[in-house]
Motif scaffolding. Structure first.
Motif, PDB file in Angstrom:
ATOM      1  N   LYS A 190       5.991   3.116  -7.578  1.00 43.39           N
ATOM      2  CA  LYS A 190       6.040   1.705  -7.932  1.00 43.39           C
ATOM      3  C   LYS A 190       4.846   1.264  -8.772  1.00 43.39           C
ATOM      4  N   ALA A 191       4.003   2.217  -9.160  1.00 39.15           N
ATOM      5  CA  ALA A 191       2.792   1.861  -9.904  1.00 39.15           C
ATOM      6  C   ALA A 191       3.150   1.011 -11.118  1.00 39.15           C
ATOM      7  N   GLY A 192       2.468  -0.095 -11.270  1.00 34.16           N
ATOM      8  CA  GLY A 192       2.727  -0.979 -12.396  1.00 34.16           C
ATOM      9  C   GLY A 192       3.802  -2.004 -12.107  1.00 34.16           C
ATOM     10  N   ARG A 193       4.578  -1.756 -11.047  1.00 34.22           N
ATOM     11  CA  ARG A 193       5.655  -2.698 -10.740  1.00 34.22           C
ATOM     12  C   ARG A 193       5.350  -3.509  -9.481  1.00 34.22           C
ATOM     13  N   GLU A 194       4.311  -3.100  -8.759  1.00 39.10           N
ATOM     14  CA  GLU A 194       3.925  -3.881  -7.581  1.00 39.10           C
ATOM     15  C   GLU A 194       2.427  -4.156  -7.670  1.00 39.10           C
ATOM     16  N   PRO A 195       1.996  -5.322  -7.191  1.00 47.87           N
ATOM     17  CA  PRO A 195       0.573  -5.667  -7.261  1.00 47.87           C
ATOM     18  C   PRO A 195      -0.280  -4.642  -6.515  1.00 47.87           C
ATOM     19  N   GLU A 196      -1.456  -4.374  -7.068  1.00 49.53           N
ATOM     20  CA  GLU A 196      -2.322  -3.372  -6.453  1.00 49.53           C
ATOM     21  C   GLU A 196      -2.670  -3.747  -5.012  1.00 49.53           C
ATOM     22  N   ARG A 200      -2.360  -1.395  -1.769  1.00 51.12           N
ATOM     23  CA  ARG A 200      -3.505  -1.070  -0.890  1.00 51.12           C
ATOM     24  C   ARG A 200      -3.176  -1.377   0.573  1.00 51.12           C
ATOM     25  N   GLU A 201      -2.535  -2.513   0.772  1.00 45.14           N
ATOM     26  CA  GLU A 201      -2.204  -2.913   2.137  1.00 45.14           C
ATOM     27  C   GLU A 201      -1.250  -1.912   2.786  1.00 45.14           C
ATOM     28  N   ARG A 202      -0.255  -1.474   2.002  1.00 49.17           N
ATOM     29  CA  ARG A 202       0.718  -0.527   2.545  1.00 49.17           C
ATOM     30  C   ARG A 202       0.039   0.785   2.916  1.00 49.17           C
ATOM     31  N   LEU A 203      -0.893   1.230   2.056  1.00 50.23           N
ATOM     32  CA  LEU A 203      -1.583   2.492   2.323  1.00 50.23           C
ATOM     33  C   LEU A 203      -2.466   2.372   3.560  1.00 50.23           C
ATOM     34  N   ALA A 204      -3.150   1.221   3.657  1.00 51.08           N
ATOM     35  CA  ALA A 204      -4.037   1.017   4.808  1.00 51.08           C
ATOM     36  C   ALA A 204      -3.220   0.993   6.096  1.00 51.08           C
ATOM     37  N   VAL A 216      -5.913   7.196  -3.728  1.00 46.48           N
ATOM     38  CA  VAL A 216      -4.487   7.209  -4.084  1.00 46.48           C
ATOM     39  C   VAL A 216      -4.223   6.233  -5.223  1.00 46.48           C
ATOM     40  N   ILE A 217      -4.837   5.056  -5.143  1.00 45.75           N
ATOM     41  CA  ILE A 217      -4.664   4.071  -6.225  1.00 45.75           C
ATOM     42  C   ILE A 217      -5.117   4.660  -7.554  1.00 45.75           C
ATOM     43  N   ASP A 218      -6.226   5.411  -7.508  1.00 39.55           N
ATOM     44  CA  ASP A 218      -6.750   6.002  -8.739  1.00 39.55           C
ATOM     45  C   ASP A 218      -5.792   7.016  -9.357  1.00 39.55           C
TER      46      ASP A 218
END
Length: 457
Positions: A190-196, A200-204, A216-218
């Motif tokens: 979803k990179a670019g299609r969902e706010p960062e 981040r929240e989902r990963l946390a 992961v964001i990087d």
RNA sequence: GUGGCUGUAGCUCAACUGGUUAGAGCACCGGCCUGUGGCGCCGGGGGUUGGGGGUUCAAGUCCCCUCAGCCACCCCA
């Protein structure tokens, strides 16, 4: 409007069919150039061909029903299961590597949107039995070759490439595992299609600490693979994949494709049957949906057909590609009948009547020429000549041809001004009798007109 | 499946705050300028204004339902 096509289905009027043929023609031409051979299967398949692997939830997306024999069937939503069945059935007899392509019409019962209908044509190109990454490069070369064939360049279309094994290795090296692994895939996809922030929240929430989240964001950034080369190159989980991926990039460069290709770890490809190098083609502006997507699926033939052969392939739909070509003005202009000759009346028309016209029409067609005519005695014998020329011209024919004085038939080109119009006459009897010289003369005349028309804008 | 916007001839659009038989251009068909100059002129066909119901003396115009299209989600091709 009432009485139209079903929602998500298209009527192809001649103009639209010409556009479709333009696209499918390019597909076939490039596939042939890459030495792929065409196959096809049934448009209607047993429902369980699709539920067996993907589960019952996929039924909601299928165009399925019960046939009169009580069988649960579905219009094919994709070609891969059919392809896998066909290859598996003759796996031992087929010369490897198999290089096949198909242009099936596929169906999905979904809400129609731009670039997404309930029916579309999709080029499928697959290679079976070749584990080398040279095959991966070859596959992408086909997709890019089609873009070039249609007049698109690296400024119009970008190929984004990644490797699932490389990504897995990098994620493992970063300590991403368990629940977080699936979420990481989703975030990348979803990179670019969902706010960062959401990512981040989902990963946390999946249990990653701050450093892991940022790592992961990087990975979503274009330079992520380069960074991995520098920081993780010595990691055993990464090194082998990285070397393979680098060989792949080298092969692409040798094929002259570097200008088209971007490395991008965020290319995950929805379904999880991909096992290696994956790629997608996008319009460079990023306004449309993906034009094409594919990659290596080494385990799928084993899962679907019980044959352990490495495989890779891609699908390319006609809808998004057609939209891009339309935006760029790369679709062919509308044409008329495209007939070579249009038979009209003339000074000699009344002598032989309709029979004279039809005999001429028939003779010309037997000679292989495409021939149109008025199909009306009134128009042929009584309509003012200028109006007949007008009709012939509007039909899109290259030339009008009529029974002239002195037992001649005369053809006159219909493009441009009268003063410049090329003229060609032959003895009427010779044409009707299929005299070789007379026919070849007419064919040469038509051929010259066709060549002239091809150079017009 | 959820939400938002839109829906007048084949196409692009008109029709003042609801008010006479819904118009135009292009396209199409026929005719004319007794052989076409990407012309011109005359005439013609074609819309129960997406469909249904309601409000009103009166609805393309207002309300409700429905269908379809577009867009965003969902999902992927």
């Amino acid at each position: 409007m009432a009485g139209g096509a079903l929602p998500g289905f298209r009527d192809f009027y001649p103009d639209e069919f010409a556009h479709r043929a333009h696209i499918t023609g390019a597909w076939r031409e490039v596939a042939r150039r890459f030495a792929f051979v065409e196959y096809d299967g049934p448009p209607l398949e047993p429902l369980d061909l699709y539920t067996k692997k993907s589960g019952e939830e996929i039924v909601g997306q299928l165009y399925n029903f019960e046939d009169k024999g009580g069988r649960q069937v579905a219009l094919r939503p994709e070609m891969t299961p059919t392809f896998a069945r066909m290859v598996s059935a003759r796996a031992n007899a087929l010369r490897k590597p198999v290089r096949w392509f198909s242009i099936p019409q596929l169906f999905r019962y979904e809400r129609a949107q731009r670039g997404r209908l309930r029916e579309h044509f999709q080029l499928n190109v697959d290679i079976v039995g070749e584990p080398s990454e040279v095959a991966d490069a070859e596959l992408l070369a086909v997709a890019i070759g089609i873009m070039a064939e249609l007049g698109l360049g690296p400024a119009d279309v970008r190929a984004r490439v990644s490797d699932r094994r490389l990504l897995n290795g990098i994620l493992a090296a970063l300590g991403v595992a368990g629940d977080a692994l699936g979420v990481a895939y989703s975030v990348l996809d979803k990179a670019g299609r969902e706010p960062e922030a959401v990512a981040r929240e989902r990963l946390a929430k999946a249990g990653l600490h701050d450093a892991g989240v940022s790592a992961v964001i990087d990975l979503c950034a274009p330079a992520a693979i380069d960074r991995a080369r520098q920081t993780l190159g010595s990691e055993p989980a990464v090194r082998e994949s990285l070397e393979r991926f680098d060989r792949y990039m080298t092969h692409l460069a040798s094929l002259g494709l570097s200008a088209w290709v971007d490395e991008d770890l965020s290319i995950v490809r929805g379904l999880d049957y991909y096992t290696g190098i994956v790629f997608e083609l996008f319009d460079a502006k990023g306004e449309l949906r993906a034009i094409c997507g594919g990659g290596r699926y080494d385990a799928l033939l084993n899962d679907l057909g019980g044959v352990d052969l490495p495989a890779l392939g891609f699908g390319m739909g006609d809808v998004v590609l057609g939209e891009l070509l339309r935006e760029r003005g790369l679709l062919p202009n509308a044409v008329g009948s495209g007939a070579d000759l249009f038979v009209i009346g003339g000074p000699g028309a009344s002598a032989d009547g309709m029979a004279g016209a039809l005999e001429l029409v028939a003779a010309l067609r037997r000679a292989g020429l495409s021939v149109d005519h008025a199909m009306s005695e009134d128009r042929y014998l009584a309509q003012a000549p200028r109006n007949q020329f007008e009709s012939a011209k509007k039909s899109g024919a290259l030339a009008a041809i009529y029974l002239d004085e002195g037992g001649l038939v005369t053809a006159k080109g219909l493009a441009g001004k009268l003063a410049d119009a090329p003229v060609f006459s032959q003895a009427r009897d010779a044409v009707v009798a299929a005299d070789t010289t007379a026919i070849e003369g007419l064919q040469a005349f038509v051929g010259a007109l066709r060549a002239a028309a091809a150079t017009q804008p």
